[in-house]
Design a protein around this motif. Structure first.
Motif, PDB file in Angstrom:
ATOM      1  N   PHE A 132       7.676 -14.281  14.191  1.00  0.00           N
ATOM      2  CA  PHE A 132       7.667 -12.958  15.185  1.00  0.00           C
ATOM      3  C   PHE A 132       7.766 -11.845  14.251  1.00  0.00           C
ATOM      4  O   PHE A 132       8.307 -10.936  14.931  1.00  0.00           O
ATOM      5  N   SER A 133       7.684 -11.858  13.164  1.00  0.00           N
ATOM      6  CA  SER A 133       8.089 -10.819  12.116  1.00  0.00           C
ATOM      7  C   SER A 133       7.095  -9.793  12.200  1.00  0.00           C
ATOM      8  O   SER A 133       5.961 -10.021  12.458  1.00  0.00           O
ATOM      9  N   LEU A 134       7.541  -8.496  12.524  1.00  0.00           N
ATOM     10  CA  LEU A 134       6.367  -7.073  12.701  1.00  0.00           C
ATOM     11  C   LEU A 134       6.120  -6.724  11.433  1.00  0.00           C
ATOM     12  O   LEU A 134       5.031  -6.037  11.453  1.00  0.00           O
ATOM     13  N   ALA A 135       7.112  -6.818  10.241  1.00  0.00           N
ATOM     14  CA  ALA A 135       6.577  -6.347   8.975  1.00  0.00           C
ATOM     15  C   ALA A 135       5.876  -7.170   8.171  1.00  0.00           C
ATOM     16  O   ALA A 135       6.337  -8.322   7.580  1.00  0.00           O
ATOM     17  N   HIS A 136       4.492  -6.912   7.936  1.00  0.00           N
ATOM     18  CA  HIS A 136       4.027  -7.855   7.094  1.00  0.00           C
ATOM     19  C   HIS A 136       2.697  -6.911   6.637  1.00  0.00           C
ATOM     20  O   HIS A 136       2.263  -5.981   7.175  1.00  0.00           O
ATOM     21  N   GLN A 137       2.186  -7.346   5.371  1.00  0.00           N
ATOM     22  CA  GLN A 137       1.136  -6.719   4.646  1.00  0.00           C
ATOM     23  C   GLN A 137      -0.124  -7.076   5.668  1.00  0.00           C
ATOM     24  O   GLN A 137      -0.475  -7.957   5.790  1.00  0.00           O
ATOM     25  N   CYS A 138      -0.834  -5.994   6.214  1.00  0.00           N
ATOM     26  CA  CYS A 138      -1.868  -6.107   6.946  1.00  0.00           C
ATOM     27  C   CYS A 138      -3.201  -6.224   5.917  1.00  0.00           C
ATOM     28  O   CYS A 138      -3.224  -6.052   4.448  1.00  0.00           O
ATOM     29  N   THR A 139      -4.263  -6.793   6.254  1.00  0.00           N
ATOM     30  CA  THR A 139      -5.375  -7.110   5.633  1.00  0.00           C
ATOM     31  C   THR A 139      -6.564  -5.881   5.794  1.00  0.00           C
ATOM     32  O   THR A 139      -7.019  -5.672   6.926  1.00  0.00           O
ATOM     33  N   CYS A 140      -6.916  -5.166   4.638  1.00  0.00           N
ATOM     34  CA  CYS A 140      -7.843  -4.162   4.930  1.00  0.00           C
ATOM     35  C   CYS A 140      -9.513  -4.672   5.157  1.00  0.00           C
ATOM     36  O   CYS A 140      -9.704  -5.808   4.218  1.00  0.00           O
ATOM     37  N   PRO A 141      -9.981  -4.478   6.075  1.00  0.00           N
ATOM     38  CA  PRO A 141     -11.247  -5.080   6.203  1.00  0.00           C
ATOM     39  C   PRO A 141     -12.275  -4.564   5.012  1.00  0.00           C
ATOM     40  O   PRO A 141     -11.978  -3.529   4.519  1.00  0.00           O
ATOM     41  N   LYS A 142     -13.132  -5.354   4.897  1.00  0.00           N
ATOM     42  CA  LYS A 142     -14.188  -5.274   3.480  1.00  0.00           C
ATOM     43  C   LYS A 142     -14.818  -4.024   3.784  1.00  0.00           C
ATOM     44  O   LYS A 142     -15.401  -3.535   4.814  1.00  0.00           O
ATOM     45  N   GLY A 143     -14.919  -2.992   2.759  1.00  0.00           N
ATOM     46  CA  GLY A 143     -15.653  -1.818   2.769  1.00  0.00           C
ATOM     47  C   GLY A 143     -14.517  -0.652   3.224  1.00  0.00           C
ATOM     48  O   GLY A 143     -15.181   0.457   3.480  1.00  0.00           O
ATOM     49  N   SER A 144     -13.536  -0.971   3.399  1.00  0.00           N
ATOM     50  CA  SER A 144     -12.216   0.221   3.850  1.00  0.00           C
ATOM     51  C   SER A 144     -11.928   1.258   2.939  1.00  0.00           C
ATOM     52  O   SER A 144     -12.200   1.064   1.593  1.00  0.00           O
ATOM     53  N   GLU A 145     -11.718   2.305   3.178  1.00  0.00           N
ATOM     54  CA  GLU A 145     -11.219   3.435   2.378  1.00  0.00           C
ATOM     55  C   GLU A 145      -9.628   3.339   2.116  1.00  0.00           C
ATOM     56  O   GLU A 145      -9.109   3.257   3.118  1.00  0.00           O
ATOM     57  N   LEU A 146      -9.398   2.964   0.707  1.00  0.00           N
ATOM     58  CA  LEU A 146      -7.956   3.006   0.497  1.00  0.00           C
ATOM     59  C   LEU A 146      -7.492   4.537   0.239  1.00  0.00           C
ATOM     60  O   LEU A 146      -7.663   5.407  -0.341  1.00  0.00           O
ATOM     61  N   LEU A 147      -6.569   4.628   1.474  1.00  0.00           N
ATOM     62  CA  LEU A 147      -6.244   6.207   1.416  1.00  0.00           C
ATOM     63  C   LEU A 147      -5.478   6.872   0.471  1.00  0.00           C
ATOM     64  O   LEU A 147      -5.382   7.910   0.238  1.00  0.00           O
ATOM     65  N   LYS A 148      -4.492   5.789  -0.185  1.00  0.00           N
ATOM     66  CA  LYS A 148      -3.736   6.597  -1.197  1.00  0.00           C
ATOM     67  C   LYS A 148      -4.192   6.960  -2.509  1.00  0.00           C
ATOM     68  O   LYS A 148      -4.058   7.888  -3.059  1.00  0.00           O
ATOM     69  N   ASP A 149      -5.708   6.410  -2.587  1.00  0.00           N
ATOM     70  CA  ASP A 149      -6.485   6.945  -3.638  1.00  0.00           C
ATOM     71  C   ASP A 149      -7.072   8.444  -3.228  1.00  0.00           C
ATOM     72  O   ASP A 149      -7.242   9.381  -4.159  1.00  0.00           O
ATOM     73  N   TYR A 150      -6.702   9.054  -2.033  1.00  0.00           N
ATOM     74  CA  TYR A 150      -6.864  10.548  -2.006  1.00  0.00           C
ATOM     75  C   TYR A 150      -5.517  11.469  -2.037  1.00  0.00           C
ATOM     76  O   TYR A 150      -5.731  12.528  -1.920  1.00  0.00           O
ATOM     77  N   ILE A 151      -4.487  10.882  -2.484  1.00  0.00           N
ATOM     78  CA  ILE A 151      -3.256  11.581  -2.629  1.00  0.00           C
ATOM     79  C   ILE A 151      -3.212  11.975  -4.189  1.00  0.00           C
ATOM     80  O   ILE A 151      -3.229  10.910  -4.761  1.00  0.00           O
ATOM     81  N   PRO A 152      -3.101  12.986  -4.479  1.00  0.00           N
ATOM     82  CA  PRO A 152      -2.887  13.544  -5.966  1.00  0.00           C
ATOM     83  C   PRO A 152      -1.871  12.541  -6.482  1.00  0.00           C
ATOM     84  O   PRO A 152      -0.747  12.666  -5.944  1.00  0.00           O
ATOM     85  N   GLU A 153      -2.159  12.144  -7.943  1.00  0.00           N
ATOM     86  CA  GLU A 153      -1.035  11.449  -8.402  1.00  0.00           C
ATOM     87  C   GLU A 153       0.083  11.917  -8.552  1.00  0.00           C
ATOM     88  O   GLU A 153       1.486  11.326  -8.333  1.00  0.00           O
ATOM     89  N   ASP A 154       0.268  13.401  -8.928  1.00  0.00           N
ATOM     90  CA  ASP A 154       1.749  14.065  -9.162  1.00  0.00           C
ATOM     91  C   ASP A 154       2.376  14.228  -8.073  1.00  0.00           C
ATOM     92  O   ASP A 154       3.532  14.722  -7.914  1.00  0.00           O
ATOM     93  N   GLN A 155       1.826  14.129  -6.659  1.00  0.00           N
ATOM     94  CA  GLN A 155       2.255  14.370  -5.429  1.00  0.00           C
ATOM     95  C   GLN A 155       2.743  13.024  -4.613  1.00  0.00           C
ATOM     96  O   GLN A 155       3.168  13.242  -3.732  1.00  0.00           O
ATOM     97  N   TYR A 156       2.220  12.074  -5.215  1.00  0.00           N
ATOM     98  CA  TYR A 156       2.081  10.634  -4.618  1.00  0.00           C
ATOM     99  C   TYR A 156       3.750  10.183  -4.132  1.00  0.00           C
ATOM    100  O   TYR A 156       4.134   9.976  -3.193  1.00  0.00           O
ATOM    101  N   GLU A 157       4.645  10.403  -5.220  1.00  0.00           N
ATOM    102  CA  GLU A 157       5.671   9.827  -4.963  1.00  0.00           C
ATOM    103  C   GLU A 157       6.552  10.520  -3.899  1.00  0.00           C
ATOM    104  O   GLU A 157       7.291   9.813  -3.024  1.00  0.00           O
TER     105      GLU A 157
END
Length: 559
Positions: A132-157
């Motif tokens: 019944f856990s709601l917190a789990h790592q979801c599975t990105c469908p094949k061909g997905s855009e990884l959104l963290k790649d669009y956050i500037p590295e110096d702003q990410y944290e």
């Protein structure tokens, strides 16, 4: 975004978005995974344990990786004794180094808090485990855009910290005590309401259905406790003890079962803090039996009703947004008047050089230049006073198949519906949104699956449930106003409205109502128009960055 509401920068490589699929290709309520996709693996020590044939039950705490044990009650004739007292030699024992005292934070009675996996074994049998856990790592469908790649590295944290804080605020607003998972105990002598007990805030309300069904005893003693209110009952009759009336824990003891049940029938609950939509959990106990039931605390809504009148003009307003395409707009208006001579038309216009649009029952709103797609939608819809509005693009054209009445009929027959889409030149372009919440740090996974739909509507075989539709749709005005169109999205936007409305808007698509599309003219080929019509890479990256923060997504796929 193209004419049909598709995001041209994110269309599939095969260019087949919106092509209706066959009945056998329909997706189920949870959707389908693409071939070759892998589900996220689960570590062995994160799996719920089922103890077959054991008189005990365990469940696995994913957070602390600890076995916890609680004896369950087993029926032994008339008496009920804990398994811990009736365990036979050789029965499975709790690991000695991992045995811990059970608390309300683990398993109390039959309630399990979030992030727990449960497996229950009762009287030598077992209940299949469910996580019944709601917190789990979801599975990105094949061909997905990884959104963290669009956050500037110096702003990410810092960006992630702000997002995490905002997520907690969101959860505080959306969470309810009533979402806690509850289990009903077997063979319980306690009677109580399990659904539908709703009280107004700060208002004393009788708790219906409370009762005790027990065999003869010299005395009967029950208790009720709540956390967000107080409990009261009637005056104390003879041979009866009442303690805690007017407090959050009430004790009643009587030698007569009839008297006890009469008192329980007069127990009232009153919330102590004002809140318009929350809940409480009441705990009801007798001897070793315990039950928990929900109390919904809600401020009733004042109804907001629309007078449907007698004709389509009092039921529907046509809305559109235009930019630098007045020739197309006038063709659209002329085609509307061929079939609907008096229906109101609202135009939101953010053209750089405006022209005056006149006509019977036409409202033309001039915006600051180039405000964008969603800002124009917000403006147009904000001025609608009818129950429904019909959204059309400024280069569409009404035909004899553009029967607004047919869409209204579907909406009226199924009042739960919020949006019903039609087709453009016979193409419906509907899509499903397959969403996994994911865990708090990384975020969720979203897949926009073109051609995805669910069951057909009862009595309307030409209509099916879906999650998003084309730019030609009838919508319930108040429902869409509650969701709104994000004005940050100026150039690449359509699916995003339905993403924001997922879980709020009930959407369907119907094939029998169609609108035409005008031919391309010099207006569409104008360099000035194309400069704003087609998004640059910066617009696309901005949208993906917005999904990362606003929608708390780890990845997204436009299929």
């Amino acid at each position: 975004m193209d004419t049909y509401g598709r995001d041209s920068s994110n269309d599939g490589e095969n260019g087949d978005e919106g092509i209706p699929v066959s009945e056998s290709d329909r997706i189920g309520p949870i959707g389908e995974r693409e071939p070759g996709e892998e589900r996220s693996s689960q570590k062995p020590n994160e799996r719920p344990r089922v103890l077959q044939g054991s008189p005990a039950s365990r469940y696995w705490d994913n957070t602390k990786e600890t076995h916890r044990f609680k004896p369950w009650l087993r029926s032994t004739g008339r008496a009920r004794v804990p398994f811990a007292e009736s365990r036979k030699p050789g029965a499975l024992q709790t690991p000695p180094q991992k045995q811990r005292e059970t608390s309300s934070d683990t398993m109390r009675g039959f309630s399990i808090r979030r992030n727990r996996a449960a497996a229950v074994a009762i009287d030598g049998g077992s209940v299949s485990p469910r996580n019944f856990s709601l917190a789990h790592q979801c599975t990105c469908p094949k061909g997905s855009e990884l959104l963290k790649d669009y956050i500037p590295e110096d702003q990410y944290e810092e960006f992630v910290k702000r997002r995490a804080k905002e997520l907690q605020q969101y959860k505080t607003r959306m969470a309810s005590e009533l979402s806690r998972l509850l289990f009903a105990s077997p063979n319980s002598p306690l009677q109580y309401p399990i659904q539908g007990y709703i009280v107004q805030p700060l208002t004393s309300t009788l708790i219906p259905g409370l009762g005790l069904h027990a065999e003869n005893r010299s005395s009967y003693k029950v208790s009720l406790s709540v956390s967000k209110g107080i409990l009261t009952t009637n005056i104390t009759p003879e041979q009866t003890i009442i303690k805690g009336s007017g407090k959050n824990k009430l004790f009643i003891e009587s030698r007569s079962l009839v008297t006890l049940n009469n008192l329980l029938a007069k127990v009232s609950y009153t919330s102590t803090d004002y809140h318009i939509n929350t809940g409480d959990l009441a705990t009801f106990q007798f001897e070793m039996h315990e039950a928990v039931f929900p109390i919904a605390i809600k401020q009733p809504h004042v109804p907001v009703l629309y007078d449907m009148g007698t004709d389509i003009s009092s039921q529907v307003t046509i809305t559109t947004k235009t930019f630098q395409r007045y020739r197309h707009l006038r063709v659209l208006l002329d085609s509307i008047r061929q079939f609907y001579s008096n229906i109101k038309i609202i135009i939101a216009d953010d053209s750089l050089e405006t022209e005056h649009i006149t006509g019977e029952n036409i409202q033309h709103y001039i915006m600051p230049p180039a405000q964008g797609w969603f800002a124009g939608r917000n403006l147009a819809v904000s001025q609608v006073t009818t129950k429904y509005f019909l959204w059309v693009d400024d280069d569409f054209m009404f035909t004899e198949k553009t029967k607004i009445e047919n869409l209204v009929e579907v909406m009226e027959a199924m009042p739960e519906l919020d949006v019903v889409g039609g087709s453009v030149k016979g193409n419906q372009f509907y899509f499903a949104l397959i969403y996994e919440e994911g865990e708090e740090i990384e975020g969720g996974c979203l897949y926009r699956k073109s051609g995805g739909k669910f069951q057909t509507l009862p009595g309307y075989p030409q209509c099916s449930m879906t999650n998003g539709v084309v730019n030609f749709f009838l919508a319930r005005t108040d429902a869409v106003q509650r969701v709104g169109f994000d004005p940050k999205l100026q150039r690449t936007a359509h699916s995003e409205f339905f993403m924001d409305g997922l879980g709020t808007l009930l959407v369907a698509t119907c094939s029998d109502v169609s609108i035409d599309h005008q031919l391309t003219t010099s207006e569409n080929k104008s360099p000035l128009y194309n400069k704003f019509r087609y998004p640059g890479q910066g617009d696309v990256e901005f949208k993906l960055k917005l999904h990362f923060y606003k929608n708390h997504l780890k990845c997204i796929k436009y299929g």
